[in-house]
Structure formats: C-alpha cells, structure tokens
Design a protein around this motif. Structure first.
Motif, PDB file in Angstrom:
ATOM      1  N   ARG A  88       0.838  -1.204   0.000  1.00 42.31           N
ATOM      2  CA  ARG A  88       0.000   0.000   0.000  1.00 42.31           C
ATOM      3  C   ARG A  88       0.876   1.258   0.000  1.00 42.31           C
ATOM      4  O   ARG A  88       0.624   2.214  -0.741  1.00 42.31           O
ATOM      5  N   GLU A  89       1.906   1.257   0.833  1.00 37.87           N
ATOM      6  CA  GLU A  89       2.785   2.418   0.888  1.00 37.87           C
ATOM      7  C   GLU A  89       3.582   2.568  -0.404  1.00 37.87           C
ATOM      8  O   GLU A  89       3.862   3.692  -0.838  1.00 37.87           O
ATOM      9  N   SER A  90       3.952   1.462  -1.028  1.00 36.75           N
ATOM     10  CA  SER A  90       4.647   1.541  -2.311  1.00 36.75           C
ATOM     11  C   SER A  90       3.763   2.182  -3.368  1.00 36.75           C
ATOM     12  O   SER A  90       4.233   2.971  -4.207  1.00 36.75           O
ATOM     13  N   LEU A  91       2.484   1.879  -3.334  1.00 38.30           N
ATOM     14  CA  LEU A  91       1.555   2.497  -4.276  1.00 38.30           C
ATOM     15  C   LEU A  91       1.440   3.995  -4.020  1.00 38.30           C
ATOM     16  O   LEU A  91       1.417   4.804  -4.960  1.00 38.30           O
ATOM     17  N   ILE A  92       1.376   4.376  -2.757  1.00 40.67           N
ATOM     18  CA  ILE A  92       1.312   5.799  -2.424  1.00 40.67           C
ATOM     19  C   ILE A  92       2.559   6.519  -2.932  1.00 40.67           C
ATOM     20  O   ILE A  92       2.492   7.628  -3.475  1.00 40.67           O
ATOM     21  N   GLN A  93       3.717   5.879  -2.774  1.00 48.66           N
ATOM     22  CA  GLN A  93       4.958   6.477  -3.258  1.00 48.66           C
ATOM     23  C   GLN A  93       4.957   6.611  -4.777  1.00 48.66           C
ATOM     24  O   GLN A  93       5.453   7.607  -5.326  1.00 48.66           O
ATOM     25  N   ARG A  95       2.278   6.991  -6.666  1.00 48.49           N
ATOM     26  CA  ARG A  95       1.331   8.063  -6.993  1.00 48.49           C
ATOM     27  C   ARG A  95       1.939   9.443  -6.767  1.00 48.49           C
ATOM     28  O   ARG A  95       1.603  10.400  -7.455  1.00 48.49           O
ATOM     29  N   ALA A  96       2.833   9.532  -5.787  1.00 48.63           N
ATOM     30  CA  ALA A  96       3.450  10.824  -5.489  1.00 48.63           C
ATOM     31  C   ALA A  96       4.271  11.345  -6.658  1.00 48.63           C
ATOM     32  O   ALA A  96       4.458  12.559  -6.806  1.00 48.63           O
ATOM     33  N   SER A  97       4.760  10.433  -7.514  1.00 47.98           N
ATOM     34  CA  SER A  97       5.567  10.858  -8.668  1.00 47.98           C
ATOM     35  C   SER A  97       4.743  11.595  -9.708  1.00 47.98           C
ATOM     36  O   SER A  97       5.302  12.208 -10.623  1.00 47.98           O
ATOM     37  N   THR A 141       8.582  16.563 -13.267  1.00 44.46           N
ATOM     38  CA  THR A 141       8.907  15.832 -14.488  1.00 44.46           C
ATOM     39  C   THR A 141       7.592  15.436 -15.153  1.00 44.46           C
ATOM     40  O   THR A 141       6.815  14.640 -14.593  1.00 44.46           O
ATOM     41  N   ALA A 142       7.328  16.004 -16.281  1.00 42.48           N
ATOM     42  CA  ALA A 142       6.055  15.769 -16.968  1.00 42.48           C
ATOM     43  C   ALA A 142       5.965  14.319 -17.441  1.00 42.48           C
ATOM     44  O   ALA A 142       6.906  13.796 -18.049  1.00 42.48           O
ATOM     45  N   GLY A 147       4.955   6.961 -18.483  1.00 45.00           N
ATOM     46  CA  GLY A 147       5.802   6.031 -17.730  1.00 45.00           C
ATOM     47  C   GLY A 147       5.453   5.993 -16.254  1.00 45.00           C
ATOM     48  O   GLY A 147       5.402   4.924 -15.642  1.00 45.00           O
ATOM     49  N   VAL A 148       5.180   7.179 -15.688  1.00 46.50           N
ATOM     50  CA  VAL A 148       4.819   7.233 -14.264  1.00 46.50           C
ATOM     51  C   VAL A 148       3.468   6.588 -14.037  1.00 46.50           C
ATOM     52  O   VAL A 148       3.263   5.825 -13.082  1.00 46.50           O
ATOM     53  N   ARG A 149       2.529   6.874 -14.934  1.00 43.92           N
ATOM     54  CA  ARG A 149       1.196   6.283 -14.785  1.00 43.92           C
ATOM     55  C   ARG A 149       1.232   4.765 -14.950  1.00 43.92           C
ATOM     56  O   ARG A 149       0.499   4.042 -14.279  1.00 43.92           O
ATOM     57  N   ARG A 150       2.098   4.282 -15.824  1.00 45.33           N
ATOM     58  CA  ARG A 150       2.268   2.828 -15.921  1.00 45.33           C
ATOM     59  C   ARG A 150       2.867   2.277 -14.627  1.00 45.33           C
ATOM     60  O   ARG A 150       2.507   1.189 -14.181  1.00 45.33           O
ATOM     61  N   GLY A 151       3.765   3.035 -14.016  1.00 46.27           N
ATOM     62  CA  GLY A 151       4.319   2.606 -12.735  1.00 46.27           C
ATOM     63  C   GLY A 151       3.260   2.549 -11.649  1.00 46.27           C
ATOM     64  O   GLY A 151       3.245   1.622 -10.831  1.00 46.27           O
ATOM     65  N   VAL A 152       2.365   3.530 -11.646  1.00 46.11           N
ATOM     66  CA  VAL A 152       1.255   3.509 -10.691  1.00 46.11           C
ATOM     67  C   VAL A 152       0.339   2.327 -10.967  1.00 46.11           C
ATOM     68  O   VAL A 152      -0.149   1.659 -10.052  1.00 46.11           O
TER      69      VAL A 152
END
Length: 491
Positions: A88-93, A95-97, A141-142, A147-152
């Motif tokens: 859960r905390e990894s997901l929050i991290q 999302r923070a990106s 970082t736009a 890439g960030v959304r895929r990470g989320v």
C-alpha cells in the motif's frame, strides 16, 4: 495560494500527459488459459455456495472457535498483513511521482560591525545589519508518455496481488487448523478403539489362563493371547503421539505455544463430519474463486504495466522547474521585492549501448513469465479440485465398505468369544477375529478422518475462507496514515 509562476508550471504540465506507451492490459480469456468446459471427475456442478466460513459445516463449535482464534492471532497472517501494508505504501509512493516536488527555505542573519575595543572589551557596538530571506523551489517531471502512470498501474496491481495473497494465507491457515483438528480427533478415536480392544483381549487372556489351569488347553493359548494383547497395547502410544503432534500444531497455528490448547482438546470428541457433497460449479469459476489465482493474474497485470515504464525511459523526458525568493532587511519588507525564475529541460538518451531496449525486452520476458505462472496457477487450481473430488469419493466408498466390515467383524468376534469360552473353537480363531475387528474399526476411523480431510481439501481447492465478491483492497481510499488494512477474508 501558489504564486503565478509556480501555477504556470503546473498549467504547462497538464496537457503533456496525454498518451501511454506500452501495451494496455487485458485479462486472458479462459480458453487461453486452458480451462475445460467441465471437470473430468464426476461432481456436483451447481453454483458454489458461500464458503467464507466453510468450517461451520462440520457442526463443531469448538472447531469454529479455534479457527476464529487462528485467523486473529496467526503469525503467518500477521506477516501477510504487513506485506499488504508495505504494498500500500509503495503504491502511495508511486502516486506521489505524478505531482510536483515543492521545497521551501527560510533564513535569518545578523551582522554586527564593531568599531573599537578597550582592554579586550567592546566599547562601541557599531552598526547592526539584519537580513531575512524566503525562497521556494518547485520541480516537476512531466509524464508525457505515461511512464509514471504505468508505474502507478503496476503498483496498484501489486497492491491488489498482496491483498489476494493475504486472503490465500488466511484460507490456508483455516484449512490447516481444521485438518489438524480432524487428525487430533482421529487419533483420539483410534486410541479409544485400541483401548476398548485391549480390555476385551485382557478378558480373553484371563479366560485362556483359567482354561490352562483347568487343563483344558495348553499354555500356548495363554501365550498367544498375551502376545496379541501386547501388540494392541503397543499401538496406544502411537495414537497418543499423533494427538500430541496435532494439538501442538494447532497451538502454533493460533499464535501460541505448542501446548496452549492441549487441555481444551484433551476431552475426546467425535471426528467432525461435514456434508456428503459440495457444489463445485464450472471450471471457469475457479479463476474468480481462488485468491492465489487472482493474485497471479494481478502479477501479470503488474508485469505488463512495467513494459510501458521501460518504454517510456527510451523517450524524451521533460522537466519543468521554478523558484521564487525574497530578501529584505526587515520582516515587514519581505513582500516588497519578489524575484523568481521558470525553466524547462528536455533530456533524451542518445547512446546507452542498447541498455534501454534491453530493459524493454527483459520486461516483456517477465510478462511472458507472469502469464505462464498465471496459467500454471489456474491449471494447478483445477488439479486441486479434481484431486479433492477423487479423494472425497474414494474416502466415502471406503467408509461404506468398512462400516459393513466393522459390523460383520463385531458379530464374528462376539461369536468367537462365546465359542472359546464354551470350548467350541481354538485361541487362533479367536485371535484372528479380534484382529479383524480391530483392523476394521481402525480402518473405519481412518476413513472417516480421510473423508473429513478430503472435504477440507475440496473447500480449500474452491478458494474457501475468503469472500470472492469483496472489492480489491485498492477500492478503499488511499490515505497517508499507517492504519492496518482490512483483510479480505472473513474474521
């Protein structure tokens, strides 16, 4: 209120996150996973009932209480809950990106200009210069190519997988408690059968002794009767050991010392008997019912999303940054002059010796591995159901035949005893009938235990012990607090 320059950075970044590179995940169809239309073993294909608390079908209140205690205190479950919290905390991290990083700084300085000294002491303090400053920086970082959304997306799938893993641990612990409870009761039943047979064989030994003293038979009868009694007595410690081991295991499964529940289990009780049949539905239902299968599917979704993360690293990266600051000699003058700057940076890897593309290929290979693992979990779940159905059917068939054997052996043993007392048969016939009775009674107890354990096996194979209709854990609002997540299985 954000200053205009920082707001401008955010406004520029909003339209830059429109596309997502990498494959969009679609759950594989049942046919792709090799799921057949029906089970090969004869089964009740009615809809699977609610199996959240399947152990109540054994109608044993003590068993229900022990399972509930294990679900609350078991240490394997506690570890799975902690892993879910970490996910859960990894997901929050992750999302923070998606959001900018903002930092601030405040400082104060005071300089004293000393004009003169007398004998080492200040005679004139001179001029005092004070300085106050405030500054703030923002960097973003736009996520142009997603890439960030895929990470989320990968983080969310991993979080859901951890939730299903927790449910699987809970289901497994419940089945282990019931299985060991059945073993404990079966050991008690076998020990009671052996002791009952031992008492009868003691009577046979005394009768043989009387007949030897009367000169009706040789001492061979007494020795044979004594040997058989000793062999029966030797089985009792084995059954006691089996009970001790099962009771110790139940204690540990409930998060306690091995001997914590021995006193409660010491009083003998019947071997739990569940229903004769359990509806298993269709093979395709197993994808929805089994938490471990659903965890494997979420792992596949996470691996697929990681392909997009790797592909985004091959494309240009746009970083926007800005800062504001103010400097004054007094607090009241801090807002008189405010300066700031805004800048952007576009970065693109030109040469990395093929490392980036290799990472993409590696992520694709990981996704292929995750698909194979998912398919293997589905087929393994179907195998579990087939094996459990076979085990239940064979145990029931054995029990029916052993009931007949136990009844017939009991009648034969009664006749042999009366005939031996009357001198109408020999000790060998009596010993054989007693041995057959003990074997049939012990076999019947074992068959009853096997039937109960086959039911446990079937309930677990069907994913019993959790609620498959419950939403995945990410359905709960994500909070920054460290509260314990709600387990998926019934408590």
């Amino acid at each position: 209120m954000l200053p205009r320059r920082i707001a401008l950075i955010l406004a520029l970044a909003i339209p830059l996150g429109g596309c997502l590179v990498g494959p969009d995940y679609r759950p594989p169809a049942s046919r792709t996973l090799g799921v057949p239309d029906s089970y090969a073993t004869p089964a009740n294909t009615a809809a699977v009932p609610d199996l959240q608390r399947w152990w109540v079908n054994f109608n044993d209140p003590q068993l229900d209480a022990i399972v509930d205690l294990a679900l609350k205190q078991n240490l394997d479950i506690a570890q799975a809950v902690s892993r879910l919290r970490q996910a859960r905390e990894s997901l929050i991290q992750s999302r923070a990106s998606l959001f900018p990083t903002v930092s601030g700084n405040a400082s104060y300085s005071r300089n004293i200009n000393i004009r003169g000294r007398t004998f080492g002491q200040i005679t004139n303090a001179g001029i005092v210069n004070e300085n106050y400053s405030l500054s703030s920086d923002v960097q973003y970082t736009a996520d142009i190519f997603g890439g960030v959304r895929r990470g989320v997306e990968a983080g969310r799938a991993g979080y859901e997988s951890s939730g299903y893993n927790l449910a699987q641990v809970q289901a497994t612990i419940a089945s282990e408690v019931v299985r060991n409870y059945v073993l404990a009761r079966a050991a008690q039943a076998s020990a009671a059968i052996a002791r009952g047979s031992l008492a009868i064989q003691q009577d046979n030994l005394e009768i043989a002794g009387f007949r030897v003293q009367a000169g009706l038979v040789s001492s061979l009868d007494a020795e044979q009767a004594r040997a058989q009694r000793a062999q029966t007595a030797a089985n009792v410690p084995t059954f006691e050991r089996q009970f001790e081991q099962a009771a110790n295991r139940i204690g540990v499964l409930t998060g306690q010392a091995p001997g914590a529940l021995k006193a409660e289990l010491a009083a003998s009780a019947v071997i739990p008997k569940g229903p004769d049949t359990v509806p298993v539905g269709l093979p395709a239902d197993i994808i929805r019912l089994r938490p471990d299968v659903r965890a494997a599917e979420r792992n596949l979704a996470a691996a697929t999303a990681q392909i997009g993360v790797a592909k985004a690293q091959l494309l240009p990266q746009l970083t926007l940054a800005g800062s504001i600051n103010t400097n004054a000699s007094s607090i009241n003058a801090l807002t008189d002059i405010i300066t700031g700057r805004v800048f952007g940076q576009l970065a693109q890897t030109i040469f990395d010796a093929g490392r980036g593309r290799s990472v993409v290929r590696a992520r694709r290979a990981q996704a292929e591995e995750a698909f194979a693992a998912y398919k293997a979990s589905v087929l393994g779940a179907l195998e579990d159901v087939e094996n459990a159905l076979t085990a239940l059917a064979t145990a029931q068939a054995r029990q029916r035949e052993l009931e007949v054997a136990a009844e017939a052996s009991g009648n034969a043993a009664t006749l042999a005893r009366s005939q031996y007392r009357a001198g109408l048969t020999d000790i060998t016939t009596l010993n054989n009938t007693e041995a057959s009775l003990l074997s049939a009674q012990s076999g019947l107890a074992t068959a009853r235990s096997d039937q109960a354990q086959a039911l446990v096996q079937l309930y677990l194979a069907l994913g019993g012990g959790w609620n498959p209709a419950a939403p995945p854990p990410t359905a709960e609002p994500l909070k920054q607090g460290d509260g314990q997540p709600t387990p998926l299985a019934a408590q």
